[in-house]
Design an enzyme around this catalytic site. Structure first.
Site, PDB file in Angstrom:
ATOM      1  N   HIS A  77      20.491   1.825  11.250  1.00 60.92           N
ATOM      2  CA  HIS A  77      21.124   0.328  10.624  1.00 60.92           C
ATOM      3  C   HIS A  77      21.474   0.172   9.268  1.00 60.92           C
ATOM      4  O   HIS A  77      21.842  -0.276   8.577  1.00 60.92           O
ATOM      5  CB  HIS A  77      19.934  -0.440  10.936  1.00 60.92           C
ATOM      6  CG  HIS A  77      19.053  -0.223  12.567  1.00 60.92           C
ATOM      7  ND1 HIS A  77      18.285   0.247  13.176  1.00 60.92           N
ATOM      8  CD2 HIS A  77      19.759  -1.386  13.510  1.00 60.92           C
ATOM      9  CE1 HIS A  77      18.474   0.194  14.410  1.00 60.92           C
ATOM     10  NE2 HIS A  77      18.257  -0.743  15.057  1.00 60.92           N
TER      11      HIS A  77
ATOM     12  N   HIS B 186      18.492 -10.814   9.231  1.00 63.78           N
ATOM     13  CA  HIS B 186      17.536 -11.854   9.386  1.00 63.78           C
ATOM     14  C   HIS B 186      18.538 -13.286   8.997  1.00 63.78           C
ATOM     15  O   HIS B 186      17.999 -14.732  10.293  1.00 63.78           O
ATOM     16  CB  HIS B 186      17.049 -11.745   7.531  1.00 63.78           C
ATOM     17  CG  HIS B 186      15.257 -12.773   8.378  1.00 63.78           C
ATOM     18  ND1 HIS B 186      14.852 -13.443   9.272  1.00 63.78           N
ATOM     19  CD2 HIS B 186      15.312 -13.596   7.078  1.00 63.78           C
ATOM     20  CE1 HIS B 186      13.830 -13.974   8.928  1.00 63.78           C
ATOM     21  NE2 HIS B 186      14.330 -15.129   8.014  1.00 63.78           N
ATOM     22  N   GLY B 187      19.750 -14.022   8.590  1.00 64.89           N
ATOM     23  CA  GLY B 187      20.295 -14.750   8.439  1.00 64.89           C
ATOM     24  C   GLY B 187      21.111 -15.602   9.258  1.00 64.89           C
ATOM     25  O   GLY B 187      20.315 -16.708  10.128  1.00 64.89           O
TER      26      GLY B 187
ATOM     27  N   GLY C  78      20.148 -13.971  12.335  1.00 66.91           N
ATOM     28  CA  GLY C  78      19.100 -14.048  13.695  1.00 66.91           C
ATOM     29  C   GLY C  78      18.207 -15.186  13.740  1.00 66.91           C
ATOM     30  O   GLY C  78      17.868 -16.561  14.473  1.00 66.91           O
TER      31      GLY C  78
ATOM     32  N   SER D 178      12.283 -11.535  13.542  1.00 67.20           N
ATOM     33  CA  SER D 178      11.586 -12.722  13.548  1.00 67.20           C
ATOM     34  C   SER D 178      11.915 -13.477  14.521  1.00 67.20           C
ATOM     35  O   SER D 178      11.115 -14.702  14.957  1.00 67.20           O
ATOM     36  CB  SER D 178      12.470 -13.144  12.485  1.00 67.20           C
ATOM     37  OG  SER D 178      13.623 -13.289  12.796  1.00 67.20           O
TER      38      SER D 178
ATOM     39  N   ARG E 204      10.826  -3.178   8.063  1.00 71.08           N
ATOM     40  CA  ARG E 204      11.731  -2.223   8.273  1.00 71.08           C
ATOM     41  C   ARG E 204      12.266  -1.696   6.936  1.00 71.08           C
ATOM     42  O   ARG E 204      12.437  -0.895   5.622  1.00 71.08           O
ATOM     43  CB  ARG E 204      13.160  -2.942   8.588  1.00 71.08           C
ATOM     44  CG  ARG E 204      14.312  -2.167   8.595  1.00 71.08           C
ATOM     45  CD  ARG E 204      16.117  -2.597   9.362  1.00 71.08           C
ATOM     46  NE  ARG E 204      15.252  -3.213  10.497  1.00 71.08           N
ATOM     47  CZ  ARG E 204      15.936  -2.737  11.908  1.00 71.08           C
ATOM     48  NH1 ARG E 204      15.894  -1.297  11.184  1.00 71.08           N
ATOM     49  NH2 ARG E 204      15.669  -3.606  12.748  1.00 71.08           N
TER      50      ARG E 204
ATOM     51  N   ASP F 251      10.350 -11.383   0.482  1.00 76.01           N
ATOM     52  CA  ASP F 251      11.043 -10.985   1.336  1.00 76.01           C
ATOM     53  C   ASP F 251      12.285 -11.689   2.849  1.00 76.01           C
ATOM     54  O   ASP F 251      11.582 -12.887   2.297  1.00 76.01           O
ATOM     55  CB  ASP F 251       9.353 -11.058   2.271  1.00 76.01           C
ATOM     56  CG  ASP F 251      10.099 -11.198   3.515  1.00 76.01           C
ATOM     57  OD1 ASP F 251      10.350  -9.935   4.020  1.00 76.01           O
ATOM     58  OD2 ASP F 251       8.803 -11.115   4.085  1.00 76.01           O
ATOM     59  N   ALA F 252      12.711 -11.906   3.343  1.00 79.93           N
ATOM     60  CA  ALA F 252      13.694 -12.405   3.706  1.00 79.93           C
ATOM     61  C   ALA F 252      12.680 -13.879   5.349  1.00 79.93           C
ATOM     62  O   ALA F 252      13.605 -14.737   4.170  1.00 79.93           O
ATOM     63  CB  ALA F 252      14.573 -12.129   4.575  1.00 79.93           C
ATOM     64  N   GLY F 253      11.895 -13.072   5.482  1.00 78.84           N
ATOM     65  CA  GLY F 253      11.293 -13.820   6.411  1.00 78.84           C
ATOM     66  C   GLY F 253      10.081 -14.657   5.544  1.00 78.84           C
ATOM     67  O   GLY F 253      10.393 -15.940   6.313  1.00 78.84           O
TER      68      GLY F 253
HETATM   69  N1  LIG Z   1       4.151  -7.284  11.671  1.00 79.55           N
HETATM   70  C1  LIG Z   1       5.431  -8.444  10.737  1.00 79.55           C
HETATM   71  N2  LIG Z   1       4.240  -8.795  10.422  1.00 79.55           N
HETATM   72  C2  LIG Z   1       4.783 -10.579  10.646  1.00 79.55           C
HETATM   73  N3  LIG Z   1       5.983 -10.574   9.913  1.00 79.55           N
HETATM   74  C3  LIG Z   1       6.756  -9.020  10.030  1.00 79.55           C
HETATM   75  C4  LIG Z   1       6.848  -8.225  10.564  1.00 79.55           C
HETATM   76  N4  LIG Z   1       7.834  -7.556  10.325  1.00 79.55           N
HETATM   77  C5  LIG Z   1       8.903  -7.863   9.880  1.00 79.55           C
HETATM   78  N5  LIG Z   1       7.863  -9.219   9.753  1.00 79.55           N
HETATM   79  C6  LIG Z   1       8.994 -10.488   9.201  1.00 79.55           C
HETATM   80  O1  LIG Z   1      10.626 -10.175  10.243  1.00 79.55           O
HETATM   81  C7  LIG Z   1      11.037 -10.511   8.591  1.00 79.55           C
HETATM   82  C8  LIG Z   1      12.873  -9.723   8.990  1.00 79.55           C
HETATM   83  O2  LIG Z   1      13.102 -10.326  10.232  1.00 79.55           O
HETATM   84  P1  LIG Z   1      14.584  -9.796  11.216  1.00 79.55           P
HETATM   85  O3  LIG Z   1      15.527  -9.646  10.257  1.00 79.55           O
HETATM   86  O4  LIG Z   1      15.027 -11.219  12.294  1.00 79.55           O
HETATM   87  O5  LIG Z   1      13.734  -9.264  11.901  1.00 79.55           O
HETATM   88  P2  LIG Z   1      14.403  -7.362  11.989  1.00 79.55           P
HETATM   89  O6  LIG Z   1      13.870  -6.721  10.839  1.00 79.55           O
HETATM   90  O7  LIG Z   1      14.086  -7.420  13.103  1.00 79.55           O
HETATM   91  O8  LIG Z   1      15.916  -6.953  11.721  1.00 79.55           O
HETATM   92  C9  LIG Z   1      10.646  -9.709   7.940  1.00 79.55           C
HETATM   93  O9  LIG Z   1      11.029 -10.247   6.385  1.00 79.55           O
HETATM   94  C10 LIG Z   1       9.330 -10.417   7.599  1.00 79.55           C
HETATM   95  O10 LIG Z   1       8.708 -11.939   7.446  1.00 79.55           O
HETATM   96  O1  LIG Z   2      18.141  -3.196  15.831  1.00 78.41           O
HETATM   97  C1  LIG Z   2      17.793  -3.201  16.601  1.00 78.41           C
HETATM   98  C2  LIG Z   2      16.459  -3.115  16.586  1.00 78.41           C
HETATM   99  O2  LIG Z   2      15.568  -4.071  15.218  1.00 78.41           O
HETATM  100  P1  LIG Z   2      14.672  -5.070  15.035  1.00 78.41           P
HETATM  101  O3  LIG Z   2      14.646  -5.083  13.762  1.00 78.41           O
HETATM  102  O4  LIG Z   2      13.514  -3.755  16.119  1.00 78.41           O
HETATM  103  O5  LIG Z   2      15.018  -5.980  15.383  1.00 78.41           O
HETATM  104  C3  LIG Z   2      18.377  -1.825  16.984  1.00 78.41           C
HETATM  105  O6  LIG Z   2      19.270  -1.826  17.240  1.00 78.41           O
HETATM  106  C4  LIG Z   2      17.595  -0.723  17.550  1.00 78.41           C
HETATM  107  O7  LIG Z   2      17.269  -0.705  19.163  1.00 78.41           O
END
Ligand SMILES: Nc1ncnc2c1ncn2[C@@H]1O[C@H](COP(=O)(O)OP(=O)(O)O)[C@@H](O)[C@H]1O
Ligand SMILES: O=C(COP(=O)(O)O)[C@@H](O)CO
Length: 577
Positions: free
Chosen positions: A217, A399-400, A402, A443, A541, A554-556
Site C-alpha cells: 500500500h 481513512h477519510g 472509508g 475502521s 498499519r 491517530d486518524a481513527g
Molecule cells: N486493532 C485496532 N483496534 C482499534 N482500532 C484500530 C485497530 N487497528 C486500527 N485501528 C483504527 O483504525 C484506523 C484506520 O482505519 P482505516 O483507515 O479505515 O483502516 P485501514 O488501516 O484498514 O485502511 C486507525 O487510525 C485506528 O484508529
Molecule cells: O488494503 C488492504 C487491506 O487493508 P486493511 O487495512 O486491512 O483495510 C488490502 O489491499 C490488502 O488486502
C-alpha cells in the site's frame, strides 16, 4: 499518476466490471467479488482469496482452475467486508467447506475472521488464514505481525492445489500454514503511487534513493538506500532473504525454492529480467535449486515504482502443489483438462427487507438517531481530506474515504429503516451493518461493531435512557477491544473510545441527563484524540512506521472525536433523547 478513471469513487467497481467482461471464460461476477465460471467439483474445499482493490492481479486475476475458487474484492486499498466474503463464499462453495486467504492487514483479519464465524454458524465450515511473508514488517521472532505481500501467491497456489487434489478443509488449512511458514519476501520502491483522482502520490521517495521494505500500500519502507544497479538490487534481495530462513532450514545448500520476482507497478519486465539474471546466479552460488520461477506482476500497487523478491522454500509436498497446473486470467501453468462452464444460475437471493415491530417511543428515538447519523455524514464529508492526510503519515491514506463510504451507507440504510417504521435499535443495527459492509477496512469493521453494540442495548421497545446509551457504548468498547485486540496507549481509536465511555458512564451515574453526560464525554474525547499525537503506534498499519507517526494524531481517534462532538450537537438541539 493514475490517469484513466471516471468517478474515483466508482473506480474499484468499474475495474471489476471490465475485468469480468474481459475474462468470462474464467470468472463471473457475484455480489462482493467474482467466482469461477466453471462447473464445481462437489465436496471440494473452496479456496477464496481477497483483499482491497489496487493490487491486480491480486486478487481477482487469480481465480480459475488450480487456483482460487473466488475472490472477494474491496475498495481501493481497503479490505472487503465480512458480508462480501460471505456472499462470494456462498456462491463458490460446493459442500467441502471454505478457506479464506488474505494478507495480514487489520481490516482483512477482522472482516474475513468475522465472515468465517458467520459462515460456520450457517452450516458452511469455514477457516480464515492470513499470509505473513514480508520480512521487513516485523522481526523474525514476531512473524505473526508481518504483512502479506507477493508471497500471497505461493500460499494461495499451494492451498488451492491441495483443494484440487481433494484434501479436506483441515488439511488444506495445514498446507496454507506450511506454505506460509516457508515463504519470505522483501520489497523496495523508487517512487510512490497515486490513487485514482488524487493529485499527489501517497508518499514520495527522495530522488536517487529507494525505500527498502516497502509494503503493497506504499507504506514507507523501514530504511532508505541509494538506488543500486540491477545486480545490486538482486544482491540486497537475496542476501536479506537468505538471512531470514524458515525455522526448519539451517543450510540452504541443496534446498529447492520457488521464486517470484514481482513488479509492483511501473518497473518493466525487461528491468525485472536483468535483476532476475543476477538473482538466479546468486541462488545457484548458494546451492539453492530454483523451481518454476515467476518473473512479472503478481501483486501491484498502482503506479508504484518498485519490485519484490519472494522465496518459497519447498518440500516434496509443497513442490507438488507449486508446480501443479493452473489456469486463471493472470496465472497459467502446465495444462489441465478444462472444466465445463458453470451450468448453475448463481443469482443470489435478495429477500424483501422487513423490520421488527417497534413502540412509538422507540420510533421517535429512531428519528433522532437518523438525524445524528446525517450529522455524522456531514462532519465526515467536511473532514475527509484531512482524515486521509493524517492517515497517510503512517497508514495508507484511506481513512477519510472509508469513513465517508461508511457514513453514507449508514444514512441510506437508516433512511430505509425509518421508512419501514423501525425502532431505534433496529435502525442503528441496520446502519451499523451497512457501514461495515460499504466501508470495509479496519475502521469499517469496528464502526459496524460499535453501532451494533449500542443498537443492542437500545432495542425497539423502550424509550432509550441515558443508562442504556452508556451501557451500549461500554459494550461497544468491550467488543472493539475483544475483536481488534488494541489496548489504551496503542494509538488507535480505542484511546478515544475508552475515556469517552468512562466519562459517559460516570456522568450518567451522577444522574446527569444524556445530553449533558454526552457533552462531557465528547470534550474528553476531543482532548484524548489530540493527545494521541504524542503516542507511538503499537498495532495496525502504522506500527512499522512508529517514529514517523509521532507528532500526528491517530486518524481513527480524530474521526471518533469529531463524531462524538456532532452527535452532542444533535442531542442538545433535541433536548435529549
Ligand atoms: N486493532 C485496532 N483496534 C482499534 N482500532 C484500530 C485497530 N487497528 C486500527 N485501528 C483504527 O483504525 C484506523 C484506520 O482505519 P482505516 O483507515 O479505515 O483502516 P485501514 O488501516 O484498514 O485502511 C486507525 O487510525 C485506528 O484508529
Ligand atoms: O488494503 C488492504 C487491506 O487493508 P486493511 O487495512 O486491512 O483495510 C488490502 O489491499 C490488502 O488486502
Amino acid at each position: 499518476m493514475t490517469r484513466l478513471y471516471n468517478d474515483p469513487a466508482e473506480f474499484a467497481g468499474e475495474v471489476l466490471d471490465g475485468f469480468v467482461a474481459a475474462h468470462q471464460r474464467w470468472v463471473r461476477r457475484v455480489p462482493g467479488g467474482v467466482v469461477r465460471n466453471t462447473a464445481k467439483t462437489p465436496g471440494q474445499v473452496a479456496v477464496l482469496v481477497g483483499g482491497g482493490s489496487g493490487h491486480y492481479p491480486a486478487f481477482t486475476g487469480l481465480v480459475g482452475q488450480g487456483l482460487a475458487h473466488g475472490a472477494v474484492s474491496g475498495n481501493i486499498f481497503a479490505s472487503p467486508s465480512a458480508q462480501q466474503a460471505c456472499s462470494v463464499a456462498r456462491a463458490a462453495e460446493s459442500g467441502g467447506g471454505v478457506l479464506l486467504l488474505f494478507g495480514n492487514y487489520a481490516g482483512d483479519v477482522l472482516h474475513f475472521g468475522h465472515a468465517a464465524e458467520i459462515l460456520t454458524q450457517q452450516g458452511i465450515p469455514t477457516k480464515a488464514f492470513a499470509v505473513t511473508d514480508d520480512v521487513s514488517s516485523a522481526p523474525a521472532d514476531q512473524t505473526a505481525k508481518r504483512r502479506g505481500v507477493a508471497g500471497d501467491l505461493t500460499v494461495f497456489k499451494a492451498a488451492a492445489a491441495a483443494a484440487e487434489a481433494g484434501l479436506d478443509l483441515d488439511e488444506v488449512y495445514r498446507v496454507a500454514e506450511r506454505a506460509n511458514d516457508r515463504t519470505r519476501s522483501l520489497g523496495v520502491a523508487f517512487s510512490g503511487c497515486t490513487l485514482p483522482g488524487a493529485d499527489a502520490p501517497l508518499f514520495t521517495v527522495p530522488e536517487g534513493k529507494m525505500a527498502v521494505g516497502m509494503g503493497i500500500h506504499g507504506e514507507p519502507g523501514i530504511g532508505e538506500a541509494d538506488v543500486p544497479s540491477a545486480d545490486g538490487l538482486a544482491e540486497l534481495f537475496v542476501r536479506t532473504l537468505l538471512a531470514d530462513l524458515p525455522s526448519d532450514i539451517t543450510d540452504v545448500r541443496g534446498q529447492r525454492a520457488g521464486v517470484i520476482l514481482n513488479g509492483l507497478g511501473t518497473v518493466k519486465h525487461e528491468e525485472l529480467f536483468v535483476v532476475y539474471r543476477r538473482v538466479a546466479q546468486l541462488l545457484a552460488e548458494a546451492g539453492v535449486e530454483v523451481v518454476d520461477p515467476e518473473v512479472g506482476e503478481f501483486v501491484t500497487s498502482f503506479d508504484l515504482a518498485g519490485a519484490s523478491l519472494t522465496l518459497f522454500w519447498l518440500d516434496d509436498e509443497l513442490e507438488r502443489y507449486w508446480t501443479a497446473p493452473a489456469d486463471a486470467p493472470a496465472f497459467r501453468k502446465g495444462s489441465l483438462t478444462p472444466a465445463p462452464p458453470a451450468p448453475e444460475d448463481l443469482a443470489v437471493e435478495s429477500a424483501e427487507q422487513t423490520v421488527p415491530e417497534a413502540s412509538e417511543e422507540s420510533r421517535e428515538a429512531a428519528r433522532v438517531v437518523f438525524t445524528a447519523l446525517e450529522a455524522v455524514r456531514k462532519v465526515i464529508d467536511g473532514n475527509a481530506d484531512e482524515l486521509g492526510r493524517i492517515d497517510a503519515v503512517a497508514g495508507d491514506g484511506d481513512h477519510g474515504i472509508g469513513m465517508q463510504r461508511g457514513a453514507v451507507a449508514a444514512v441510506d440504510a437508516a433512511r430505509e429503516a425509518l421508512r419501514l417504521g423501525a425502532g431505534a435499535g433496529t435502525l442503528l443495527a441496520l446502519a451499523g451493518d451497512a457501514w461495515a459492509d460499504k466501508a470495509g477496512g479496519t475502521s469499517g469493521a469496528l464502526w459496524g461493531l460499535l453501532l451494533r453494540s449500542i443498537a443492542n442495548t437500545l432495542g425497539d421497545k423502550e424509550k432509550p435512557t441515558a443508562a442504556a446509551v452508556s451501557e451500549g457504548v461500554a459494550a461497544g468498547l468491550e467488543n472493539v477491544l475483544r475483536v481488534g485486540g488494541a489496548r489504551v496507549g496503542d494509538k488507535t481509536l480505542v484511546d478515544v473510545l475508552a475515556p469517552f465511555a468512562e466519562t459517559l458512564a460516570t456522568a450518567v451515574g451522577e444522574s446527569r441527563g444524556l445530553t449533558e453526560a454526552w457533552g462531557r464525554a465528547a470534550e474528553q474525547a476531543d482532548a484524548a484524540a489530540k493527545a494521541t499525537a504524542d503516542l507511538v503506534p503499537k498495532i495496525g498499519r502504522a506500527r512499522p512506521l512508529a517514529e514517523k507517526s509521532v507528532g500526528t494524531p491517530d486518524a481513527g481517534a480524530v474521526s471518533l472525536a469529531l463524531i462524538t462532538d456532532v452527535v452532542h450537537g444533535v442531542l442538545a438541539e433535541r433536548k435529549g433523547v
